[in-house]
Write a protein that holds these residues in place. Structure first.
Motif: not given
Length: 62
Positions: A28-38
């Motif tokens: 979930a944290e990886d996906r949330a970061a990816q949504e911000q472009g990370f």
């Protein structure tokens, strides 16, 4: 243009994906970061730490 880490958005999106979406906390944290472009949560945290330490965006991945 440097990415801007938004901790409030990150935490909210990760919680939603974990509790409502059934993702593990890590995923979930990886996906949330990816949504911000990370790339992932580790890169998000690195960018956030750099910003908090220096008061500047960018440069954390140089």
């Amino acid at each position: 243009m440097p990415l801007i880490p938004d901790i409030d958005e990150f935490e909210e999106r990760a919680a939603i994906m974990e509790y409502d979406g059934g993702f593990s906390r890590s995923m979930a944290e990886d996906r949330a970061a990816q949504e911000q472009g990370f790339r992932d949560a580790a890169q998000f945290r690195e960018a956030l730490a750099y910003y908090l330490h220096t008061g500047r965006l960018g440069g954390w991945n140089d």
